[in-house]
Design an enzyme around this catalytic site. Sequence first.
Site, short mmCIF file in Angstrom:
data_model
loop_
_atom_site.label_atom_id
_atom_site.label_comp_id
_atom_site.label_asym_id
_atom_site.label_seq_id
_atom_site.Cartn_x
_atom_site.Cartn_y
_atom_site.Cartn_z
N GLY A 10 0.83 -1.07 0.01
CA GLY A 10 -0.11 0.09 -0.06
C GLY A 10 0.69 1.31 0.13
O GLY A 10 2.09 1.13 0.12
N TYR A 59 -8.86 -2.03 4.43
CA TYR A 59 -9.75 -1.68 3.54
C TYR A 59 -10.05 -0.22 3.54
O TYR A 59 -10.86 0.29 4.45
CB TYR A 59 -11.15 -2.43 3.43
CG TYR A 59 -12.12 -2.32 2.54
CD1 TYR A 59 -11.89 -1.95 1.09
CD2 TYR A 59 -13.47 -2.11 3.09
CE1 TYR A 59 -12.71 -1.48 -0.01
CE2 TYR A 59 -14.35 -1.75 2.03
CZ TYR A 59 -14.17 -1.49 0.69
OH TYR A 59 -14.94 -1.26 -0.36
N THR A 60 -9.41 0.71 2.66
CA THR A 60 -9.16 1.97 3.00
C THR A 60 -10.00 2.88 1.99
O THR A 60 -10.04 4.11 2.14
CB THR A 60 -7.85 2.62 2.65
OG1 THR A 60 -7.51 2.12 1.32
CG2 THR A 60 -6.83 1.94 3.71
N ASP A 100 -7.87 9.36 11.75
CA ASP A 100 -8.69 10.50 12.56
C ASP A 100 -10.36 10.43 12.34
O ASP A 100 -10.80 11.00 12.81
CB ASP A 100 -8.17 11.98 11.56
CG ASP A 100 -8.26 11.83 10.22
OD1 ASP A 100 -8.17 10.67 9.41
OD2 ASP A 100 -8.60 13.04 9.28
N TYR A 123 -16.23 3.30 7.78
CA TYR A 123 -14.63 3.00 7.58
C TYR A 123 -14.22 3.42 9.23
O TYR A 123 -13.51 2.62 9.81
CB TYR A 123 -13.98 4.03 6.61
CG TYR A 123 -12.34 4.10 6.89
CD1 TYR A 123 -11.54 3.04 6.50
CD2 TYR A 123 -12.00 5.30 7.14
CE1 TYR A 123 -10.33 3.31 6.57
CE2 TYR A 123 -10.46 5.56 7.36
CZ TYR A 123 -9.81 4.27 6.99
OH TYR A 123 -8.41 4.53 7.24
N1 LIG Z 1 -4.71 6.84 3.20
C1 LIG Z 1 -5.14 7.90 4.17
O1 LIG Z 1 -5.42 8.89 4.03
C2 LIG Z 1 -5.23 7.20 5.48
C3 LIG Z 1 -5.59 8.01 6.54
C4 LIG Z 1 -5.74 7.77 7.83
C5 LIG Z 1 -5.21 6.29 8.29
N2 LIG Z 1 -4.82 5.55 7.30
C6 LIG Z 1 -4.61 4.04 7.59
O2 LIG Z 1 -3.11 3.99 7.48
C7 LIG Z 1 -3.02 2.57 6.81
C8 LIG Z 1 -2.27 2.70 5.58
O3 LIG Z 1 -3.24 3.21 4.49
P1 LIG Z 1 -2.71 3.19 2.80
O4 LIG Z 1 -3.44 4.36 2.41
O5 LIG Z 1 -1.35 3.12 2.85
O6 LIG Z 1 -3.46 2.00 2.67
P2 LIG Z 1 -3.57 1.29 0.84
O7 LIG Z 1 -2.73 2.17 -0.10
O8 LIG Z 1 -5.10 1.19 0.68
O9 LIG Z 1 -3.11 -0.17 1.06
C9 LIG Z 1 -3.91 -0.98 1.60
C10 LIG Z 1 -3.04 -2.09 1.96
O10 LIG Z 1 -3.80 -3.19 2.66
C11 LIG Z 1 -3.69 -4.57 1.89
N3 LIG Z 1 -5.11 -5.01 1.91
C12 LIG Z 1 -6.10 -5.03 1.66
N4 LIG Z 1 -6.84 -5.64 2.02
C13 LIG Z 1 -6.36 -6.72 2.82
C14 LIG Z 1 -6.79 -8.13 3.27
N5 LIG Z 1 -7.93 -8.38 3.16
N6 LIG Z 1 -5.66 -8.87 3.63
C15 LIG Z 1 -4.20 -8.39 3.85
N7 LIG Z 1 -3.85 -7.28 3.27
C16 LIG Z 1 -4.85 -6.53 2.67
C17 LIG Z 1 -3.36 -4.01 0.56
O11 LIG Z 1 -2.80 -5.15 -0.27
P3 LIG Z 1 -2.91 -5.80 -1.71
O12 LIG Z 1 -2.09 -4.56 -2.31
O13 LIG Z 1 -2.28 -6.77 -1.79
O14 LIG Z 1 -4.49 -5.33 -2.05
C18 LIG Z 1 -2.58 -2.83 0.51
O15 LIG Z 1 -1.01 -3.33 0.93
C19 LIG Z 1 -4.40 1.91 6.83
O16 LIG Z 1 -4.73 1.15 8.20
C20 LIG Z 1 -5.34 3.13 6.86
O17 LIG Z 1 -6.44 2.73 7.31
C21 LIG Z 1 -4.71 5.80 5.83
#
Ligand SMILES: NC(=O)c1ccc[n+]([C@@H]2O[C@H](COP(=O)([O-])OP(=O)(O)OC[C@H]3O[C@@H](n4cnc5c(N)ncnc54)[C@H](OP(=O)(O)O)[C@@H]3O)[C@@H](O)[C@H]2O)c1
Length: 285
Positions: A10, A59-60, A100, A123
């Site tokens: 991710g 699942y973002t 957040d 979410y």
């Molecule tokens: N993006 C934001 O703005 C934001 C804000 C606040 C908090 N966060 C948190 O920060 C963390 C990282 O976010 P991100 O934006 O880097 O996420 P992302 O780019 O959407 O990546 C999601 C990751 O989770 C994996 N994944 C999804 N479903 C899965 C499952 N069933 N089993 C195992 N792995 C699974 C995906 O693997 P595949 O590639 O194999 O699908 C990918 O590596 C998350 O916990 C998110 O909730 C994100």
Amino acid sequence: MRITVFGASGLLGKALVQELAAEQLTALSSKDADLRDPSQVQRAVRTSRPDSIILCAAYTDVDGCESNRDLAFAVNCEGAVHVAQAAHEVGSRLIFLSTDYVFDGSKGSPYQTSDPRNPINVYGESKAHAEERLLEILPDVCIVRTSWLFGHGGKCFPATILKLAATRPEISVVNDQRGSPTYTRDLASALVQLCRKSASGIVHATNSGDCTWYDFAREIVKMSGLSTVVKPVTSAEFPRPARRPAHSVLSPESLHAHGIHMPEWQNALRRYLESAPPASPSVVP
Ligand SMILES: NC(=O)c1ccc[n+]([C@@H]2O[C@H](COP(=O)([O-])OP(=O)(O)OC[C@H]3O[C@@H](n4cnc5c(N)ncnc54)[C@H](OP(=O)(O)O)[C@@H]3O)[C@@H](O)[C@H]2O)c1
């Protein structure tokens, strides 16, 4: 350090893999271990036997979660529980990435780690439940709430704005949601420091300062030297399936208590833009 990262494919995971290049790293995507399957998670953790696990997998898709509630809870809550159970079994520490969006955004000032959770979308609900469950299973879990991630190697707000600005004279962006943009490289560095310090409890980790999505878009366009006009609009004018908090700025006190300070978001954005490939020019037939 021996570290296992779930969600290594991710946006944040990719930055973490770079940051952890010198460590004994096990980097997992959903193909290596699906969080929904406890036996796959257990096998991955038993095999790697890490000192620490960083759980960024989730699942973002915030809007997608509204229509896929079961999937949101299966991955973000039950999946996190599976990781915590496996960590407990082998004695690994766990850092869990949260958001957040566990807050409703009505406080009007930065949220402290002790403020009550009150999510307003699925979410946020799935993450808030996960936080509660993890604290029961692993009392010394470290829950790191972050916000508005941007970085290389995936979809993010600055990349979208650059793409739109390359082909449109004007773009409309919401101006009534305030938060803190966070560069994945800066967050990855903070996470590794928290790992080394064996941090536990809830920590808020974002770049410093705050802005609206409109302010953020204006800064992206300005720093990139583009002439696109950015027009402020309200969330009501731009309806989405999931409600978003109006003001979800996170207080940095908990991070500062660990001696960690993250740069201003404008500084982070500049570094991101300097290392990003240039926006593609308008297509000329
Ligand atoms: N993006 C934001 O703005 C934001 C804000 C606040 C908090 N966060 C948190 O920060 C963390 C990282 O976010 P991100 O934006 O880097 O996420 P992302 O780019 O959407 O990546 C999601 C990751 O989770 C994996 N994944 C999804 N479903 C899965 C499952 N069933 N089993 C195992 N792995 C699974 C995906 O693997 P595949 O590639 O194999 O699908 C990918 O590596 C998350 O916990 C998110 O909730 C994100």
